[in-house]
Design a protein around this motif. Sequence first.
Motif, short mmCIF file in Angstrom:
data_model
loop_
_atom_site.label_atom_id
_atom_site.label_comp_id
_atom_site.label_asym_id
_atom_site.label_seq_id
_atom_site.Cartn_x
_atom_site.Cartn_y
_atom_site.Cartn_z
N LEU A 4 -40.44 2.65 -3.35
CA LEU A 4 -39.86 2.90 -2.00
C LEU A 4 -40.77 3.55 -0.97
CD1 LEU A 4 -38.21 1.64 0.39
CD2 LEU A 4 -36.44 3.53 -0.52
N LEU A 5 -41.19 4.75 -1.61
CA LEU A 5 -41.82 5.86 -0.86
C LEU A 5 -43.24 5.33 -0.65
CD1 LEU A 5 -40.71 9.20 -2.44
CD2 LEU A 5 -40.04 8.46 -0.06
N GLN A 6 -43.78 4.70 -1.65
CA GLN A 6 -45.23 4.09 -1.54
C GLN A 6 -45.39 2.98 -0.63
OE1 GLN A 6 -46.00 2.92 -5.54
NE2 GLN A 6 -46.90 4.84 -6.34
N SER A 7 -44.34 2.25 -0.53
CA SER A 7 -44.25 1.42 0.49
C SER A 7 -44.08 1.65 1.94
CB SER A 7 -43.20 0.17 0.18
OG SER A 7 -41.83 0.51 0.42
N LEU A 8 -43.22 2.81 1.88
CA LEU A 8 -43.25 3.29 3.39
C LEU A 8 -44.46 4.11 3.75
CD1 LEU A 8 -39.67 4.97 3.26
CD2 LEU A 8 -40.37 3.02 4.85
N ALA A 9 -45.28 4.60 2.92
CA ALA A 9 -46.38 5.00 3.21
C ALA A 9 -47.52 4.54 3.60
CB ALA A 9 -47.03 6.12 1.91
N ILE A 10 -47.40 3.28 2.96
CA ILE A 10 -48.29 2.07 3.33
C ILE A 10 -48.16 1.68 4.65
CG2 ILE A 10 -49.05 -0.31 2.79
CD1 ILE A 10 -48.73 0.65 -0.15
N ALA A 11 -46.71 1.31 4.87
CA ALA A 11 -46.18 0.80 6.41
C ALA A 11 -46.58 1.88 7.43
CB ALA A 11 -45.02 0.20 6.10
N SER A 12 -46.36 3.04 7.30
CA SER A 12 -47.00 4.03 8.03
C SER A 12 -48.32 3.85 8.43
CB SER A 12 -46.34 5.38 7.51
OG SER A 12 -45.01 5.49 7.41
N ALA A 83 -43.02 -2.38 5.90
CA ALA A 83 -42.67 -1.77 4.55
C ALA A 83 -42.08 -2.82 3.67
CB ALA A 83 -41.32 -0.60 4.71
N ILE A 84 -41.38 -3.86 4.39
CA ILE A 84 -40.79 -5.00 3.64
C ILE A 84 -41.73 -5.81 2.66
CG2 ILE A 84 -39.36 -7.10 3.45
CD1 ILE A 84 -38.11 -5.95 6.08
N PRO A 85 -42.92 -6.42 3.20
CA PRO A 85 -43.97 -6.91 2.59
C PRO A 85 -44.76 -5.84 1.49
CG PRO A 85 -44.68 -6.93 4.63
CD PRO A 85 -43.21 -6.37 4.79
N ALA A 86 -44.80 -4.55 2.08
CA ALA A 86 -45.81 -3.45 1.22
C ALA A 86 -44.92 -3.29 -0.15
CB ALA A 86 -45.88 -2.44 2.11
N TYR A 87 -43.45 -3.30 0.02
CA TYR A 87 -42.71 -2.95 -1.06
C TYR A 87 -42.78 -4.26 -2.11
CZ TYR A 87 -38.55 -1.91 -3.91
OH TYR A 87 -37.71 -1.94 -5.03
N GLY A 88 -42.76 -5.44 -1.58
CA GLY A 88 -42.99 -6.67 -2.47
C GLY A 88 -44.21 -6.62 -3.06
N VAL A 89 -45.54 -6.32 -2.50
CA VAL A 89 -46.67 -5.97 -3.12
C VAL A 89 -46.82 -4.89 -4.03
CG1 VAL A 89 -49.03 -5.58 -2.41
CG2 VAL A 89 -47.84 -7.23 -1.18
N VAL A 90 -46.27 -3.74 -3.68
CA VAL A 90 -46.17 -2.73 -4.76
C VAL A 90 -45.16 -3.00 -6.04
CG1 VAL A 90 -45.63 -0.48 -5.07
CG2 VAL A 90 -46.91 -0.93 -3.00
N PHE A 91 -44.33 -3.65 -5.64
CA PHE A 91 -43.21 -4.09 -6.83
C PHE A 91 -43.95 -5.02 -7.66
CE2 PHE A 91 -39.80 -6.41 -8.74
CZ PHE A 91 -39.22 -5.46 -9.22
N PHE A 92 -44.75 -5.93 -7.08
CA PHE A 92 -45.34 -7.04 -7.82
C PHE A 92 -46.62 -6.42 -8.53
CE2 PHE A 92 -48.74 -10.24 -8.25
CZ PHE A 92 -48.14 -11.23 -9.06
N LEU A 93 -47.31 -5.33 -8.10
CA LEU A 93 -48.54 -5.07 -8.64
C LEU A 93 -47.92 -4.07 -9.70
CD1 LEU A 93 -50.87 -4.17 -5.80
CD2 LEU A 93 -51.09 -5.82 -7.61
N LYS A 94 -46.96 -3.29 -9.92
CA LYS A 94 -46.16 -2.66 -10.78
C LYS A 94 -45.99 -3.32 -11.90
CE LYS A 94 -45.27 1.89 -8.73
NZ LYS A 94 -44.34 2.68 -8.54
N ARG A 95 -45.21 -4.55 -11.79
CA ARG A 95 -45.00 -5.38 -12.80
C ARG A 95 -45.91 -5.96 -13.67
NH1 ARG A 95 -39.60 -5.29 -14.46
NH2 ARG A 95 -38.36 -4.55 -12.57
#
Length: 96
Positions: A4-12, A83-95
């Motif tokens: 979540l923090l990574q996706s918020l940083a990317i979105a910012s 942040a919503i699509p960034a969270y999806g991308v980060v989550f997908f890449l971590k999986r």
Amino acid sequence: MKTLLQSLAIASIVTFGLFGFAYLSAVSGYTELSYYFYWQGRWLQGFVPCNETAMAFYQTCEMTRMHVVAFYAGIPFGILLYAIPAYGVVFFLKRR
């Protein structure tokens, strides 16, 4: 929590980057292009009622303080929106 923090940083970064590009394009005289870069602020301004001023040959929309508030409210709105699509991308890449 880290995702979540990574996706918020990317979105910012994306939001402030697009805001900067919009500013640079507006200063350079490309106002239409700046509307595309910072569309969320312009979109939120559309919900504020307009004070119409009748001139001799045309009507203009006089900017109020609420228009300025709506314009800058586009920054946190953009962060949440990106942040919503960034969270999806980060989550997908971590999986993977």
